[in-house]
Motif scaffolding. Structure first.
Motif, PDB file in Angstrom:
ATOM      1  N   THR A 141       0.839  -1.195   0.000  1.00 28.20           N
ATOM      2  CA  THR A 141       0.000   0.000   0.000  1.00 28.20           C
ATOM      3  C   THR A 141       0.874   1.243   0.000  1.00 28.20           C
ATOM      4  OG1 THR A 141      -1.654  -1.189   1.252  1.00 28.20           O
ATOM      5  CG2 THR A 141      -1.824   1.197   1.207  1.00 28.20           C
ATOM      6  N   MET A 142       0.492   2.191  -0.805  1.00 29.02           N
ATOM      7  CA  MET A 142       1.206   3.459  -0.782  1.00 29.02           C
ATOM      8  C   MET A 142       0.267   4.600  -1.101  1.00 29.02           C
ATOM      9  SD  MET A 142       3.408   2.610  -4.138  1.00 29.02           S
ATOM     10  CE  MET A 142       4.369   4.106  -4.087  1.00 29.02           C
ATOM     11  N   ARG A 143       0.679   5.770  -0.722  1.00 31.91           N
ATOM     12  CA  ARG A 143      -0.164   6.945  -0.995  1.00 31.91           C
ATOM     13  C   ARG A 143       0.474   7.790  -2.068  1.00 31.91           C
ATOM     14  NH1 ARG A 143      -2.747   8.644   4.781  1.00 31.91           N
ATOM     15  NH2 ARG A 143      -3.598   6.591   5.212  1.00 31.91           N
ATOM     16  N   VAL A 144      -0.353   8.203  -2.990  1.00 33.23           N
ATOM     17  CA  VAL A 144       0.161   9.016  -4.088  1.00 33.23           C
ATOM     18  C   VAL A 144      -0.705  10.236  -4.265  1.00 33.23           C
ATOM     19  CG1 VAL A 144       1.533   8.129  -5.986  1.00 33.23           C
ATOM     20  CG2 VAL A 144      -0.450   6.882  -5.248  1.00 33.23           C
ATOM     21  N   PRO A 145      -0.088  11.370  -4.503  1.00 35.83           N
ATOM     22  CA  PRO A 145      -0.859  12.595  -4.711  1.00 35.83           C
ATOM     23  C   PRO A 145      -1.647  12.532  -6.006  1.00 35.83           C
ATOM     24  CG  PRO A 145       1.481  12.975  -5.059  1.00 35.83           C
ATOM     25  CD  PRO A 145       1.361  11.586  -4.529  1.00 35.83           C
ATOM     26  N   ALA A 146      -2.871  13.025  -5.946  1.00 32.55           N
ATOM     27  CA  ALA A 146      -3.686  13.093  -7.157  1.00 32.55           C
ATOM     28  C   ALA A 146      -3.325  14.345  -7.922  1.00 32.55           C
ATOM     29  CB  ALA A 146      -5.156  13.117  -6.772  1.00 32.55           C
ATOM     30  N   PRO A 147      -3.528  14.328  -9.228  1.00 29.55           N
ATOM     31  CA  PRO A 147      -3.310  15.549  -9.999  1.00 29.55           C
ATOM     32  C   PRO A 147      -4.231  16.653  -9.502  1.00 29.55           C
ATOM     33  CG  PRO A 147      -4.384  13.845 -11.323  1.00 29.55           C
ATOM     34  CD  PRO A 147      -3.957  13.207 -10.038  1.00 29.55           C
TER      35      PRO A 147
END
Length: 315
Positions: A141-147
DNA sequence: ACGATTTGACCAGA
DNA sequence: TCTGGTCAAATCGT
């Protein structure tokens, strides 16, 4: 820019120096290996920082309003790739050697040191349940910024092509969860899947859970082999190949003029019929040594030279 | 025509 | 039984 290049070359050299050790993992000191890995990671990360502080690039980034990727994510990416490489090496060694004990220790050591919890903890701030489900083992699991501009609905690009196969309202979550599998599942039985969900408290962040590993770019018949040398590789083609770069931070660092890429398409990157299978990405070249690993480092050079040369000439 | 997405139905595990 | 995950028919886009 010169500094950046020399850093990259230094990193590649370090990695190359490591290569003989990788081939005798069982007899090698884990601790030493780990510190060398850390050094390589540091070099690449600082190279990346050099690049993003370079004026042209940072201007481009600002224009694109690309969210800055957390450095820990970059490290996460490098580490996971490293771990994948070493685990595949270990598998290969275990297959070929019958004495299990040393290898098991090596594997345990490395895996404990580099993968699993600490990698997850690095990438995700959410507390991981101590309880394990059956298939939790390969869950990342990882968190990624949305555009922040354009279509913010689209899940973050991660370099692979995904096909959505479901969406579900999740109890207690404001946003639905999207279910994706690798586009090449049918053709290559690629088991990779991912789930994408917006965070309740931060809609500009996606939590992405990956399950299963891509095999679609490893098999001999798989689409990672670059198309036969064409008379001319157009800029457009280079860009569509760039769209397939796994590390998002390299993707827009290396990705040229950055025009239509930023707000590309719906939820998955699509390729034209001819370009359906992008060229092998850098991560593949670097880390998916597959069965014949001896040339992997050379191919990095070839790959990078191929990518960089047009850029250098362009400007 | 073909491949991707949408979405309600279905299934299995907790 | 409830919930999350997957299937698959319908629909959409190229």
């Amino acid at each position: 820019m010169d500094e950046f290049i020399s850093l990259i070359l230094q990193g590649v050299k370090l990695a190359k120096d490591l290569e003989p050790a990788v081939q005798n993992l069982a007899t090698h000191q884990n601790q030493e290996m780990i510190s060398k890995l850390d050094e390589i990671i540091r070099v690449f990360i600082s190279a990346r920082e050099r690049l993003s502080s370079h004026q042209d690039v940072s201007q481009m980034l600002q224009q694109q309003q690309q969210p800055q990727i957390d450095p820990s994510l970059q490290e996460y990416w490098l580490r996971t790739k490293m771990v994948e490489l070493f685990q595949s090496q270990l598998m290969a060694e275990r297959m070929s050697s019958s004495s299990g004990l040393e290898n098991k220790q090596a594997e345990g050591g490395l895996a404990m040191e580099l993968s699993g919890r600490d990698v997850q903890a690095m990438a995700s701030s959410s507390a991981q349940r101590p309880r394990r489900r059956k298939d939790d083992a390969d869950k990342r699991t990882m968190r990624v910024p949305a555009p922040r501009m354009g279509n913010t609905e689209i899940p973050p690009e991660d370099g692979y092509t995904w096909r959505k196969y479901g969406q579900k309202e999740i109890l207690g979550s404001r946003f639905p969860r999207g279910y994706y599998r690798c586009t090449h599942q049918k053709l290559y039985q690629c088991p990779a899947k991912k789930q994408v969900q917006r965070l309740d408290d931060d809609p500009y962040t996606f939590e992405v859970t990956y399950r299963g590993d891509h095999i679609c770019h490893m098999s001999a018949t798989a689409p990672s082999v670059p198309p036969p040398q064409l008379p001319e590789i157009t800029r457009e083609m280079t860009q569509s190949a760039m769209a397939a770069q796994p590390p998002p931070w390299l993707e827009f660092s290396l990705g040229g003029s950055g025009s239509s890429m930023a707000a590309a398409g719906p939820s998955t990157v699509r390729y034209g019929k001819e370009a359906e299978f992008p060229v092998a990405d850098m991560a593949d070249v670097m880390f998916n040594s597959g069965s014949s690993s001896s040339n992997s480092m050379e191919s990095i050079f070839t790959y990078m030279e191929g990518k960089w040369e047009p850029e250098e000439k362009k400007n």
